[in-house]
Scaffold this active site. Structure first.
Site, mmCIF file in Angstrom:
data_model
loop_
_atom_site.group_PDB
_atom_site.id
_atom_site.type_symbol
_atom_site.label_atom_id
_atom_site.label_comp_id
_atom_site.label_asym_id
_atom_site.label_seq_id
_atom_site.Cartn_x
_atom_site.Cartn_y
_atom_site.Cartn_z
ATOM 1 N N ASP A 248 -11.855 -104.358 -29.767
ATOM 2 C CA ASP A 248 -13.226 -104.621 -29.229
ATOM 3 C C ASP A 248 -13.376 -105.785 -29.345
ATOM 4 O O ASP A 248 -13.165 -106.197 -30.598
ATOM 5 C CB ASP A 248 -14.107 -103.465 -28.384
ATOM 6 C CG ASP A 248 -15.030 -104.258 -27.456
ATOM 7 O OD1 ASP A 248 -14.538 -105.009 -26.532
ATOM 8 O OD2 ASP A 248 -15.849 -104.428 -28.013
ATOM 9 N N ARG B 216 -26.998 -108.730 -20.966
ATOM 10 C CA ARG B 216 -25.155 -107.804 -21.893
ATOM 11 C C ARG B 216 -25.636 -106.353 -20.874
ATOM 12 O O ARG B 216 -24.729 -105.507 -21.026
ATOM 13 C CB ARG B 216 -25.933 -107.700 -23.310
ATOM 14 C CG ARG B 216 -24.649 -106.615 -23.874
ATOM 15 C CD ARG B 216 -23.648 -107.347 -24.252
ATOM 16 N NE ARG B 216 -22.888 -106.436 -24.581
ATOM 17 C CZ ARG B 216 -21.598 -106.024 -24.252
ATOM 18 N NH1 ARG B 216 -20.292 -106.342 -23.003
ATOM 19 N NH2 ARG B 216 -20.490 -105.458 -25.085
ATOM 20 N N SER C 292 -10.374 -106.257 -24.401
ATOM 21 C CA SER C 292 -10.993 -106.198 -23.681
ATOM 22 C C SER C 292 -11.486 -106.511 -22.521
ATOM 23 O O SER C 292 -10.585 -106.146 -21.713
ATOM 24 C CB SER C 292 -11.733 -108.062 -24.553
ATOM 25 O OG SER C 292 -13.068 -108.161 -23.647
ATOM 26 N N ASN C 293 -12.531 -105.615 -22.020
ATOM 27 C CA ASN C 293 -13.141 -106.002 -20.369
ATOM 28 C C ASN C 293 -13.197 -106.942 -19.526
ATOM 29 O O ASN C 293 -12.744 -107.561 -18.583
ATOM 30 C CB ASN C 293 -14.316 -105.161 -19.897
ATOM 31 C CG ASN C 293 -14.196 -103.638 -20.348
ATOM 32 O OD1 ASN C 293 -13.221 -102.953 -19.438
ATOM 33 N ND2 ASN C 293 -15.143 -102.929 -19.839
ATOM 34 N N TYR D 7 -16.377 -108.331 -27.809
ATOM 35 C CA TYR D 7 -18.008 -108.408 -27.675
ATOM 36 C C TYR D 7 -18.806 -107.026 -28.692
ATOM 37 O O TYR D 7 -18.612 -105.966 -27.726
ATOM 38 C CB TYR D 7 -18.839 -108.252 -26.026
ATOM 39 C CG TYR D 7 -17.730 -109.667 -25.227
ATOM 40 C CD1 TYR D 7 -17.847 -110.802 -24.757
ATOM 41 C CD2 TYR D 7 -16.754 -109.128 -24.132
ATOM 42 C CE1 TYR D 7 -17.302 -111.521 -24.416
ATOM 43 C CE2 TYR D 7 -15.914 -110.270 -23.875
ATOM 44 C CZ TYR D 7 -16.540 -111.252 -23.431
ATOM 45 O OH TYR D 7 -15.689 -112.279 -22.860
#
Lengths: 221, 221
Positions: free
Chosen positions: A11, A42, A117-118, A13
């Site tokens: 991942d 966030r 990642s998203n 972030y």
């Protein structure tokens, strides 16, 4: 490499890169409120990705991130001006990587290494480049290719398909407990990078390993 | 009734009933930490329902609620003992309704009135009964009948099917911005009961009306 691990998936972030390094930029624009705004930003960024997936209303992460910023700023009584949005969205392209990232990654040259990642590619590709991490990864994989946010099974399946390995051959790293739960539920082996020393999520899919930073995964070498 | 509204659908937790009325019970068990634990409990309760839906791992809300409580207690350094779990889960069956609920409901005798909740019937049915609200509602509808948590479209469709009306004939009330977004995206008319004076969610589906408590919906009468 022990345990037949053929791919490491990270991942981004909060795992490789420190998302709260935008606090300073927030404090420049919103004195005294920078820390709270960046935390709400966030939190809402994650929540909005979940909600859009649940509502069946997918929108790329760059859009979700700007929406979350607007909410965070409103919550503290400000309007978000166009140049402020540009400044803060740009800050999200220049996050600091955690200290140990390069040294740990360089120890794993015998298997595939990917970020997953998203984030959409318009955020993710410049971010990895700006952080100086491009050469350490074989693939930069975004959920945007399949319009399925983590932690849906379809999102993790996409990463698997890109890498061409089996589920049990993957070691997956995230600092987000929910991401680790989703990856474990899908069938990856998982190492939770628990930088903030949080309790284990109560979702009945505990991680295979828990480390306080990425150096812990050296025992899978 | 104006605007061809044939059914009123009410969310339960935080909308009709005050979820933070469990704070006192938490403070009895965990002196000084009760407020924080009950807030984390509620936040994790919502998050876990989202995550289980996204992971494809549905579990009834009573289970999710107990899991969320365990996380909240761990976060503050406690273990959750069996009798404490029983005491606090029992508190969730005895929430106070907001002051205006009965008077407002009694003004709408010319249309169907339903509660519709992520709560499973083992939580929801005794809760409505204990709050003395049973006679005010035609239906108590749970997402558990279809194993689809709000805000999925399938969850709202279930409520619609139970009531036998059309989407545009429903006025949907919730204090949760995400629930209002999901209901509006599905096609209900929506009144956000914004008790905490939060900013509007940035999900591009704004509510039809915003009120600080349920008395606002009297203008739909």
């Amino acid at each position: 490499m022990s345990s037949s691990i053929k791919a490491l998936i990270f991942d981004v972030y909060g795992t490789l890169l420190d998302v709260h390094s935008v606090i300073e930029k927030c404090e420049e624009l919103y004195p005294e409120k920078g820390k709270q705004i960046s935390q709400t930003w966030r939190q809402k960024q994650i929540e909005y990705s979940f909600l859009r997936q649940l509502m069946g209303n997918y929108t790329p992460f760059s859009h979700v991130t700007a929406d979350a910023l607007r909410y965070a700023v409103h919550e503290h009584g400000y309007e978000l001006l166009h140049n402020q949005e540009q400044t803060l969205m740009n800050a999200y392209l220049h996050l600091q990587h955690y200290d140990e990232v390069e040294a740990v990654l360089k120890e794993f040259t015998n298997c595939k290494r990917a970020v997953f990642s998203n984030g959409s590619h318009d955020m993710l590709d410049p971010l990895i480049k700006n952080a100086g991490l491009t050469s350490l990864f074989d693939k930069i994989i975004s959920v945007d290719d399949v319009k399925q946010y983590k932690p849906t099974p379809a999102s993790y399946l996409h990463a698997l398909n890109v890498l061409g390995v089996e589920r049990h051959e993957v070691l997956f790293m995230s600092s987000n407990g929910w991401d680790i739960s989703g990856a474990k539920s899908f069938g990856f082996r998982t190492a939770w990078i628990n930088r903030l020393h949080k309790p284990t999520e109560q979702l009945q899919v505990p991680p295979d390993a828990i480390y306080s930073d990425l150096r812990g995964i050296l025992e899978w070498k």
